[in-house]
Design a protein around this motif. Structure first.
Motif, PDB file in Angstrom:
ATOM      1  N   ILE A 140     -11.766  -2.069  -0.028  1.00  0.00           N
ATOM      2  CA  ILE A 140     -11.000  -3.479   1.190  1.00  0.00           C
ATOM      3  C   ILE A 140     -12.374  -3.663   1.910  1.00  0.00           C
ATOM      4  O   ILE A 140     -13.075  -3.689   1.746  1.00  0.00           O
ATOM      5  N   GLU A 141     -11.974  -5.631   1.651  1.00  0.00           N
ATOM      6  CA  GLU A 141     -12.456  -6.494   2.651  1.00  0.00           C
ATOM      7  C   GLU A 141     -11.501  -7.354   3.534  1.00  0.00           C
ATOM      8  O   GLU A 141     -10.230  -7.231   2.901  1.00  0.00           O
ATOM      9  N   PRO A 142     -12.654  -7.802   4.348  1.00  0.00           N
ATOM     10  CA  PRO A 142     -11.589  -8.182   5.616  1.00  0.00           C
ATOM     11  C   PRO A 142     -11.198  -9.876   4.555  1.00  0.00           C
ATOM     12  O   PRO A 142     -11.737 -10.578   4.046  1.00  0.00           O
ATOM     13  N   GLY A 143      -9.530  -9.598   4.799  1.00  0.00           N
ATOM     14  CA  GLY A 143      -9.065 -11.224   4.112  1.00  0.00           C
ATOM     15  C   GLY A 143      -7.737 -10.820   3.487  1.00  0.00           C
ATOM     16  O   GLY A 143      -6.779 -11.563   3.135  1.00  0.00           O
ATOM     17  N   GLN A 144      -7.848  -9.836   2.717  1.00  0.00           N
ATOM     18  CA  GLN A 144      -7.326  -9.311   1.211  1.00  0.00           C
ATOM     19  C   GLN A 144      -5.922  -8.356   2.106  1.00  0.00           C
ATOM     20  O   GLN A 144      -5.584  -8.731   3.317  1.00  0.00           O
ATOM     21  N   THR A 145      -5.252  -8.753   1.158  1.00  0.00           N
ATOM     22  CA  THR A 145      -3.786  -8.597   0.933  1.00  0.00           C
ATOM     23  C   THR A 145      -3.467  -7.255   0.701  1.00  0.00           C
ATOM     24  O   THR A 145      -3.808  -7.155  -0.989  1.00  0.00           O
ATOM     25  N   VAL A 146      -3.136  -6.288   0.848  1.00  0.00           N
ATOM     26  CA  VAL A 146      -2.964  -4.848   0.691  1.00  0.00           C
ATOM     27  C   VAL A 146      -0.821  -4.461   0.947  1.00  0.00           C
ATOM     28  O   VAL A 146      -0.137  -4.570   1.543  1.00  0.00           O
ATOM     29  N   LEU A 147      -0.836  -4.078  -0.712  1.00  0.00           N
ATOM     30  CA  LEU A 147       0.445  -3.354  -0.239  1.00  0.00           C
ATOM     31  C   LEU A 147       0.593  -1.751  -0.354  1.00  0.00           C
ATOM     32  O   LEU A 147      -0.180  -1.133  -0.947  1.00  0.00           O
ATOM     33  N   VAL A 148       1.299  -0.992   0.174  1.00  0.00           N
ATOM     34  CA  VAL A 148       1.194   0.237   1.308  1.00  0.00           C
ATOM     35  C   VAL A 148       2.130   0.055  -0.181  1.00  0.00           C
ATOM     36  O   VAL A 148       3.648   0.451   1.307  1.00  0.00           O
ATOM     37  N   GLY A 168      -7.424  -6.437   6.209  1.00  0.00           N
ATOM     38  CA  GLY A 168      -5.833  -6.668   5.716  1.00  0.00           C
ATOM     39  C   GLY A 168      -4.311  -7.395   5.932  1.00  0.00           C
ATOM     40  O   GLY A 168      -4.191  -6.977   7.421  1.00  0.00           O
ATOM     41  N   PHE A 169      -3.670  -7.983   4.989  1.00  0.00           N
ATOM     42  CA  PHE A 169      -2.554  -8.373   5.601  1.00  0.00           C
ATOM     43  C   PHE A 169      -1.702  -7.411   4.574  1.00  0.00           C
ATOM     44  O   PHE A 169      -1.864  -7.539   3.798  1.00  0.00           O
TER      45      PHE A 169
END
Length: 313
Positions: A140-148, A168-169
């Motif tokens: 993961i990198e800052p600013g990435q969009t993540v779906l959990v 993350g967003f």
């Protein structure tokens, strides 16, 4: 010492509360007086014999991966730990459902100073699994969009928090009655899978963290950016599908790096990460704890998330 043992493969009916031999140390191992352990799927699956062809058990066997307690004995030459230190960790071959255990120092970390033994015991297995998914495989990198997917589950709870700490967003999928809890973890958009189709809500996803399996991975590929990563602990990923959409897909086995546990400790002590406990049972009630975990016993409406803990001291 008092312990839970099994004499042969089986389910919760195989659990026996009684006397067991005290552990013996090998090499640099320490003896830990155990105050709490937690119930994990791996405990129940191992006891069932599903892995016996690859990794057979020796009986009598004491279940339990997670533990929190106090070092009762440490070799004099050992660096980093001493007698009396409060520690937590994970055993790879079971043994924590007991008053004492022997552990390699590499599998330990000093316990977060702001947690009780029961709270600390809820962390190692699921926390290390989530860490591996988010940081090592997910990159993961800052600013990435993540779906959990499975955000209120034991691993998902930590994954949402780690992803948020990493900048993350977060889209989070779970039951609607867990909305308030999931949002408290840091989710930006909570999707109730019982009333909404997540494929119409989530978009431009860099990282998918799947802790539910079923058809979630296949439905997630079209939502992802090219170059994205899909990590699943619950399903076999389809390499043809991932190549079609230009993403990397990994079916993750758990190979924890225990040095990560110290990183998790720091985040907990800073207040950035919280634990989640559903119910606590005394060690002698391990059968009830397993049946509650497996929903053989209906634990009540309040148990929709959180770890099941065995209190030993």
């Amino acid at each position: 010492m008092k312990a839970i043992t099994i004499q042969n493969y089986g389910d919760s009916d195989a659990l026996i509360y009684g006397e067991a031999d005290n552990p013996e140390i090998q090499g640099r191992q320490v003896i830990i007086e155990v105050f709490a352990a937690s119930v994990n799927h791996i405990d129940i699956m191992t006891a069932s014999g599903k892995n016996k062809d690859k990794s057979p058990l020796e009986f009598p066997w004491i279940p339990g991966a997670d533990f929190a307690g106090r070092i009762d004995f440490a070799p004099q030459q050992l660096e980093g730990f001493k007698r009396g230190d409060e520690v937590y960790g994970k055993l790879m071959r079971g043994g924590s459902y007991a008053e004492y255990l022997a552990a390699d120092p590499d599998s330990l970390a000093l316990m977060p100073s702001n947690l009780s033994f029961s709270e600390a015991a809820s962390v190692p297995h699921v926390g290390l699994t989530a860490w591996e998914a988010v940081f090592e495989h997910g990159k993961i990198e800052p600013g990435q969009t993540v779906l959990v997917i499975g955000a209120a589950g034991a691993v998902g709870t930590f994954a949402v928090q780690f992803a948020k700490v990493a900048g993350g967003f977060i889209y989070a999928i779970d039951r609607g009655d867990n909305r308030e809890f999931v949002e408290s973890l840091g989710a930006d958009v909570m999707i109730d899978y019982t009333t909404n189709d997540f494929t119409t809500i989530a978009k431009d996803v860099d990282l998918v963290l799947d802790f539910a399996g079923r058809d979630y991975p296949s439905k997630s590929y079209p939502l992802m950016k090219k170059g994205g990563r899909l990590i699943s602990t619950a399903a076999q990923t389809d390499q043809n599908e991932s190549e079609k959409y230009g993403v990397t897909a990994i079916s993750m086995g758990v190979h924890p790096d225990f040095s990560d546990l110290s990183e998790i400790t720091q985040l907990i002590e800073s207040g950035k990460i919280k634990t989640d406990i559903a119910q606590i049972f005394p060690l002698r009630e391990a059968k009830t704890a397993w049946d509650t975990y497996s929903h053989k016993i209906k634990p009540g409406k309040e148990y929709t998330h959180g770890k099941i803990i065995l209190e030993i001291k």
